[in-house]
Design a protein around this motif. Structure first.
Motif, PDB file in Angstrom:
ATOM      1  N   TYR A  80       6.399 -13.040  12.745  1.00 34.16           N
ATOM      2  CA  TYR A  80       6.248 -11.913  11.828  1.00 34.16           C
ATOM      3  C   TYR A  80       6.090 -12.400  10.393  1.00 34.16           C
ATOM      4  CZ  TYR A  80       8.376  -9.550  15.827  1.00 34.16           C
ATOM      5  OH  TYR A  80       8.658  -9.081  17.078  1.00 34.16           O
ATOM      6  N   LEU A  81       5.371 -11.633   9.622  1.00 32.26           N
ATOM      7  CA  LEU A  81       5.322 -11.842   8.176  1.00 32.26           C
ATOM      8  C   LEU A  81       5.698 -10.507   7.531  1.00 32.26           C
ATOM      9  CD1 LEU A  81       4.643 -13.813   5.861  1.00 32.26           C
ATOM     10  CD2 LEU A  81       2.366 -12.771   5.816  1.00 32.26           C
ATOM     11  N   GLN A  82       6.887 -10.451   6.985  1.00 37.96           N
ATOM     12  CA  GLN A  82       7.337  -9.249   6.284  1.00 37.96           C
ATOM     13  C   GLN A  82       6.921  -9.367   4.825  1.00 37.96           C
ATOM     14  OE1 GLN A  82       8.966  -6.427   7.469  1.00 37.96           O
ATOM     15  NE2 GLN A  82       8.566  -5.645   5.401  1.00 37.96           N
ATOM     16  N   MET A  83       6.142  -8.398   4.376  1.00 30.80           N
ATOM     17  CA  MET A  83       5.595  -8.434   3.027  1.00 30.80           C
ATOM     18  C   MET A  83       6.137  -7.245   2.246  1.00 30.80           C
ATOM     19  SD  MET A  83       1.654  -9.494   3.881  1.00 30.80           S
ATOM     20  CE  MET A  83       1.269  -7.932   4.670  1.00 30.80           C
ATOM     21  N   ASN A  84       6.909  -7.535   1.230  1.00 29.97           N
ATOM     22  CA  ASN A  84       7.505  -6.499   0.373  1.00 29.97           C
ATOM     23  C   ASN A  84       6.949  -6.613  -1.036  1.00 29.97           C
ATOM     24  OD1 ASN A  84       9.153  -5.735   2.561  1.00 29.97           O
ATOM     25  ND2 ASN A  84      10.745  -7.195   1.940  1.00 29.97           N
ATOM     26  N   SER A  85       7.123  -5.552  -1.794  1.00 27.42           N
ATOM     27  CA  SER A  85       6.671  -5.517  -3.195  1.00 27.42           C
ATOM     28  C   SER A  85       5.224  -5.975  -3.309  1.00 27.42           C
ATOM     29  CB  SER A  85       7.580  -6.396  -4.067  1.00 27.42           C
ATOM     30  OG  SER A  85       8.921  -5.962  -3.994  1.00 27.42           O
ATOM     31  N   LEU A  86       4.399  -5.433  -2.460  1.00 23.45           N
ATOM     32  CA  LEU A  86       2.995  -5.859  -2.438  1.00 23.45           C
ATOM     33  C   LEU A  86       2.290  -5.489  -3.741  1.00 23.45           C
ATOM     34  CD1 LEU A  86       2.253  -5.001   1.258  1.00 23.45           C
ATOM     35  CD2 LEU A  86       1.824  -7.220   0.199  1.00 23.45           C
ATOM     36  N   GLN A  87       1.375  -6.354  -4.127  1.00 18.42           N
ATOM     37  CA  GLN A  87       0.616  -6.200  -5.359  1.00 18.42           C
ATOM     38  C   GLN A  87      -0.872  -6.250  -5.037  1.00 18.42           C
ATOM     39  OE1 GLN A  87       1.972  -9.628  -7.501  1.00 18.42           O
ATOM     40  NE2 GLN A  87       4.104  -8.956  -7.534  1.00 18.42           N
ATOM     41  N   PRO A  88      -1.717  -5.695  -5.891  1.00 14.27           N
ATOM     42  CA  PRO A  88      -3.156  -5.765  -5.623  1.00 14.27           C
ATOM     43  C   PRO A  88      -3.650  -7.194  -5.406  1.00 14.27           C
ATOM     44  CG  PRO A  88      -2.737  -4.147  -7.324  1.00 14.27           C
ATOM     45  CD  PRO A  88      -1.420  -4.821  -7.052  1.00 14.27           C
ATOM     46  N   GLY A  89      -3.022  -8.162  -6.046  1.00 12.28           N
ATOM     47  CA  GLY A  89      -3.409  -9.559  -5.868  1.00 12.28           C
ATOM     48  C   GLY A  89      -3.126 -10.102  -4.482  1.00 12.28           C
ATOM     49  N   ASP A  90      -2.378  -9.364  -3.680  1.00 10.48           N
ATOM     50  CA  ASP A  90      -2.112  -9.771  -2.302  1.00 10.48           C
ATOM     51  C   ASP A  90      -3.221  -9.328  -1.346  1.00 10.48           C
ATOM     52  OD1 ASP A  90       1.281  -8.891  -2.962  1.00 10.48           O
ATOM     53  OD2 ASP A  90       0.459 -10.927  -2.852  1.00 10.48           O
ATOM     54  N   THR A  91      -4.172  -8.574  -1.853  1.00  9.42           N
ATOM     55  CA  THR A  91      -5.278  -8.117  -1.022  1.00  9.42           C
ATOM     56  C   THR A  91      -6.076  -9.307  -0.504  1.00  9.42           C
ATOM     57  OG1 THR A  91      -5.461  -5.991  -2.162  1.00  9.42           O
ATOM     58  CG2 THR A  91      -7.428  -6.799  -1.005  1.00  9.42           C
ATOM     59  N   ALA A  92      -6.214  -9.376   0.811  1.00 10.71           N
ATOM     60  CA  ALA A  92      -6.896 -10.509   1.448  1.00 10.71           C
ATOM     61  C   ALA A  92      -6.955 -10.265   2.949  1.00 10.71           C
ATOM     62  CB  ALA A  92      -6.153 -11.811   1.170  1.00 10.71           C
ATOM     63  N   VAL A  93      -7.707 -11.114   3.616  1.00 16.32           N
ATOM     64  CA  VAL A  93      -7.610 -11.197   5.070  1.00 16.32           C
ATOM     65  C   VAL A  93      -6.500 -12.203   5.374  1.00 16.32           C
ATOM     66  CG1 VAL A  93      -8.761 -11.801   7.219  1.00 16.32           C
ATOM     67  CG2 VAL A  93     -10.037 -10.655   5.397  1.00 16.32           C
ATOM     68  N   TYR A  94      -5.575 -11.785   6.188  1.00 18.06           N
ATOM     69  CA  TYR A  94      -4.433 -12.628   6.538  1.00 18.06           C
ATOM     70  C   TYR A  94      -4.654 -13.213   7.926  1.00 18.06           C
ATOM     71  CZ  TYR A  94      -1.794 -11.234   2.473  1.00 18.06           C
ATOM     72  OH  TYR A  94      -1.382 -11.062   1.177  1.00 18.06           O
ATOM     73  N   PHE A  95      -4.500 -14.519   8.012  1.00 20.37           N
ATOM     74  CA  PHE A  95      -4.719 -15.252   9.251  1.00 20.37           C
ATOM     75  C   PHE A  95      -3.408 -15.851   9.748  1.00 20.37           C
ATOM     76  CE2 PHE A  95      -9.328 -15.311   9.315  1.00 20.37           C
ATOM     77  CZ  PHE A  95      -9.672 -15.162   7.978  1.00 20.37           C
ATOM     78  N   CYS A  96      -3.253 -15.822  11.043  1.00 17.53           N
ATOM     79  CA  CYS A  96      -2.155 -16.506  11.706  1.00 17.53           C
ATOM     80  C   CYS A  96      -2.723 -17.760  12.364  1.00 17.53           C
ATOM     81  CB  CYS A  96      -1.546 -15.577  12.735  1.00 17.53           C
ATOM     82  SG  CYS A  96      -0.145 -16.250  13.645  1.00 17.53           S
ATOM     83  N   ALA A  97      -1.958 -18.833  12.350  1.00 15.71           N
ATOM     84  CA  ALA A  97      -2.423 -20.085  12.915  1.00 15.71           C
ATOM     85  C   ALA A  97      -1.286 -20.780  13.648  1.00 15.71           C
ATOM     86  CB  ALA A  97      -2.967 -20.983  11.813  1.00 15.71           C
TER      87      ALA A  97
END
Length: 124
Positions: A80-97
């Motif tokens: 899991y990736l818990q993402m809090n306090s998200l900001q516009p700069g966090d906008t992206a495609v997120y990849f798991c590897a």
């Protein structure tokens, strides 16, 4: 053959939260160290977080430290990736590897198995 599949992306307002999930098949899940990376348009793929096979070691990128946390449940074959306090700069495609040997790494080239990515968009 190893398959990596992410889920949980979406659109969220600034200050909100999202949780991404990822599964990896092929071998015993605890054999894999798992990493999260992200890539925004026109930018290089960036390390976000990683966790060792048995959760004994974690790494979090400087740009998300204090806001994002990585965890895993080997009984559910899920990281899991818990993402809090998200900001516009966090906008992206997120990849798991995934990588074998269970050791964490921040380097893209050290992960041979990748998911297709999930879009995260943070509106201001």
């Amino acid at each position: 053959q190893v398959q990596v599949v992410e889920s949980g992306g979406g659109l969220v307002q600034a200050g909100g939260s999202l949780r991404l999930s990822c599964t990896a098949s092929g071998r015993t899940f605890s054999s894999y160290a798992m990493g999260w990376f992200r890539q925004a348009p026109g930018k290089e793929r960036e390390f976000v977080a990683a966790i060792s096979g048995r959760s004994t070691g974690t790494l979090v990128g400087d740009s998300v430290k204090g806001r994002f946390t990585v965890s895993r449940d080997n009984a559910k074959n899920t990281v899991y990736l818990q993402m809090n306090s998200l900001q516009p700069g966090d906008t992206a495609v997120y990849f798991c590897a995934a990588r074998l040997l269970g050791l964490v790494s921040i380097r893209v080239r050290e992960y041979p198995y990748w998911g297709q990515g999930t879009q995260v968009t943070v509106s201001s």
